[in-house]
Scaffold this motif. Structure first.
Motif, PDB file in Angstrom:
ATOM      1  N   UNK A 116       0.711  -1.022  -0.012  1.00  0.00           N
ATOM      2  CA  UNK A 116      -0.003  -0.054   0.015  1.00  0.00           C
ATOM      3  C   UNK A 116       0.753   1.189  -0.074  1.00  0.00           C
ATOM      4  N   UNK A 117       2.031   1.296   0.697  1.00  0.00           N
ATOM      5  CA  UNK A 117       2.862   2.404   0.921  1.00  0.00           C
ATOM      6  C   UNK A 117       3.495   2.701  -0.495  1.00  0.00           C
ATOM      7  N   UNK A 118       3.691   1.587  -1.319  1.00  0.00           N
ATOM      8  CA  UNK A 118       4.166   1.721  -2.825  1.00  0.00           C
ATOM      9  C   UNK A 118       3.142   2.100  -3.829  1.00  0.00           C
ATOM     10  N   UNK A 119       2.025   2.248  -3.280  1.00  0.00           N
ATOM     11  CA  UNK A 119       0.780   2.526  -4.120  1.00  0.00           C
ATOM     12  C   UNK A 119      -0.020   1.434  -4.785  1.00  0.00           C
ATOM     13  N   UNK A 120       0.194   0.407  -4.588  1.00  0.00           N
ATOM     14  CA  UNK A 120      -0.259  -0.841  -5.165  1.00  0.00           C
ATOM     15  C   UNK A 120      -1.787  -1.255  -4.502  1.00  0.00           C
ATOM     16  N   UNK A 121      -2.871  -1.606  -5.121  1.00  0.00           N
ATOM     17  CA  UNK A 121      -3.994  -2.174  -4.468  1.00  0.00           C
ATOM     18  C   UNK A 121      -3.822  -3.395  -3.713  1.00  0.00           C
ATOM     19  N   UNK A 122      -4.157  -3.638  -2.775  1.00  0.00           N
ATOM     20  CA  UNK A 122      -4.250  -5.066  -2.049  1.00  0.00           C
ATOM     21  C   UNK A 122      -5.418  -5.690  -2.280  1.00  0.00           C
ATOM     22  N   UNK A 123      -5.305  -6.886  -3.072  1.00  0.00           N
ATOM     23  CA  UNK A 123      -6.632  -7.964  -3.098  1.00  0.00           C
ATOM     24  C   UNK A 123      -6.351  -9.018  -2.041  1.00  0.00           C
ATOM     25  N   UNK A 145     -11.528 -12.839   9.400  1.00  0.00           N
ATOM     26  CA  UNK A 145     -10.000 -12.548   9.291  1.00  0.00           C
ATOM     27  C   UNK A 145      -9.864 -11.420   7.996  1.00  0.00           C
ATOM     28  N   UNK A 146     -10.525 -11.257   7.010  1.00  0.00           N
ATOM     29  CA  UNK A 146     -10.513 -10.238   6.250  1.00  0.00           C
ATOM     30  C   UNK A 146     -10.707  -8.973   6.660  1.00  0.00           C
ATOM     31  N   UNK A 147     -11.774  -8.908   7.782  1.00  0.00           N
ATOM     32  CA  UNK A 147     -12.302  -7.681   8.227  1.00  0.00           C
ATOM     33  C   UNK A 147     -11.062  -7.200   9.362  1.00  0.00           C
ATOM     34  N   UNK A 157      -4.598   2.184   4.041  1.00  0.00           N
ATOM     35  CA  UNK A 157      -5.640   2.464   2.798  1.00  0.00           C
ATOM     36  C   UNK A 157      -7.121   1.881   3.190  1.00  0.00           C
ATOM     37  N   UNK A 158      -7.874   2.004   2.354  1.00  0.00           N
ATOM     38  CA  UNK A 158      -9.291   1.774   2.718  1.00  0.00           C
ATOM     39  C   UNK A 158      -9.960   0.787   1.958  1.00  0.00           C
ATOM     40  N   UNK A 159     -11.014  -0.102   2.580  1.00  0.00           N
ATOM     41  CA  UNK A 159     -11.534  -1.193   1.573  1.00  0.00           C
ATOM     42  C   UNK A 159     -12.198  -0.577   0.506  1.00  0.00           C
ATOM     43  N   UNK A 160     -12.292  -1.198  -0.861  1.00  0.00           N
ATOM     44  CA  UNK A 160     -13.093  -0.808  -1.686  1.00  0.00           C
ATOM     45  C   UNK A 160     -14.470  -1.492  -1.873  1.00  0.00           C
ATOM     46  N   UNK A 161     -15.198  -1.146  -1.263  1.00  0.00           N
ATOM     47  CA  UNK A 161     -16.574  -1.940  -1.073  1.00  0.00           C
ATOM     48  C   UNK A 161     -16.560  -2.975   0.077  1.00  0.00           C
ATOM     49  N   UNK A 162     -17.554  -4.090  -0.224  1.00  0.00           N
ATOM     50  CA  UNK A 162     -17.588  -5.086   0.627  1.00  0.00           C
ATOM     51  C   UNK A 162     -17.009  -6.194   0.228  1.00  0.00           C
ATOM     52  N   UNK A 163     -17.011  -7.330   1.019  1.00  0.00           N
ATOM     53  CA  UNK A 163     -16.455  -8.687   0.929  1.00  0.00           C
ATOM     54  C   UNK A 163     -17.396  -9.094  -0.333  1.00  0.00           C
ATOM     55  N   UNK A 164     -16.680  -9.617  -1.295  1.00  0.00           N
ATOM     56  CA  UNK A 164     -17.333 -10.209  -2.373  1.00  0.00           C
ATOM     57  C   UNK A 164     -16.797 -11.723  -2.449  1.00  0.00           C
ATOM     58  N   UNK A 173     -10.739  -6.070  -1.488  1.00  0.00           N
ATOM     59  CA  UNK A 173      -9.916  -5.034  -2.195  1.00  0.00           C
ATOM     60  C   UNK A 173      -9.411  -3.851  -1.244  1.00  0.00           C
ATOM     61  N   UNK A 174      -8.444  -3.420  -1.110  1.00  0.00           N
ATOM     62  CA  UNK A 174      -7.980  -2.320  -0.286  1.00  0.00           C
ATOM     63  C   UNK A 174      -7.356  -1.545  -1.187  1.00  0.00           C
ATOM     64  N   UNK A 175      -7.670  -0.106  -1.144  1.00  0.00           N
ATOM     65  CA  UNK A 175      -6.655   0.734  -2.033  1.00  0.00           C
ATOM     66  C   UNK A 175      -6.160   1.622  -0.938  1.00  0.00           C
TER      67      UNK A 175
END
Length: 181
Positions: A116-123, A145-147, A157-164, A173-175
């Motif tokens: 995240x500090x490098x600017x990548x999204x984490x899925x 565990x995901x939460x 970073x912040x989550x991009x939506x809910x768990x799918x 996904x965390x942006x």
């Protein structure tokens, strides 16, 4: 039976393709103003350049007296530069299971912080094996565990939506937070 290749339609109307009766003319070395179309075409012809409709939705449409081939080249070059400067999104994956231990989760959190500090999204995703997907208790543990991972990464970073859910996986996904530039 052979088909003729389709010609790509020009994005701008040039010279005789301009349909307006009056146009606003601008350009280098040209007296700007609103002219009838025939007069504007004459002005462009006398300058040895083309009349290009730049803003067709304006009232009256704005036309520029320029060399059209040079204009097209510059537009293509701008588009290429814009594409090169566009930020490419990198997605890094983190795999956990419902049985991932506290230490392993902390280790994976460190990796996620680095990404995240490098600017990548984490899925991050929970991988269910065998019949685990059918057990609501195990599925809930995995999503917890995901939460938990998401909560630990909230400063970065912040989550991009809910768990799918997709097949045997639950995704989150965390942006990264946007940096002020």
């Amino acid at each position: 039976m052979r088909h003729k290749p389709r010609r790509r339609e020009e994005p701008y109307r040039v010279n005789n393709r301009i349909e307006a009766k009056e146009v606003r003319v601008v350009g280098e070395g040209i007296q700007p103003g609103v002219y009838p179309l025939l007069t504007a075409l004459k002005i462009a012809e006398e300058a040895g350049r083309d009349l290009v409709e730049i803003s067709p939705k304006a009232v009256p449409p704005v036309c520029k007296v320029i060399d059209y081939s040079k204009f097209k080249y510059e537009q293509k070059k701008k588009k290429k530069d814009f594409k090169a400067k566009a930020q490419k999104v990198i997605v890094k994956e983190l795999r956990i299971t419902p049985n991932t231990g506290i230490h392993d989760l902390a280790f994976k959190t460190k990796h996620a912080i680095k990404f995240l500090s490098e600017g990548a999204n984490v899925e991050s995703y929970v991988q269910f094996k065998g019949r685990q997907i059918f057990s609501p208790v195990i599925r809930k543990e995995g999503e917890e565990k995901l939460m938990e991972l998401s909560a630990k990464l909230s400063d970065y970073g912040k989550p991009d939506g809910n768990i799918r859910r997709r097949g045997r996986r639950s995704f989150l996904t965390i942006k990264p937070h946007q940096k002020n530039r």
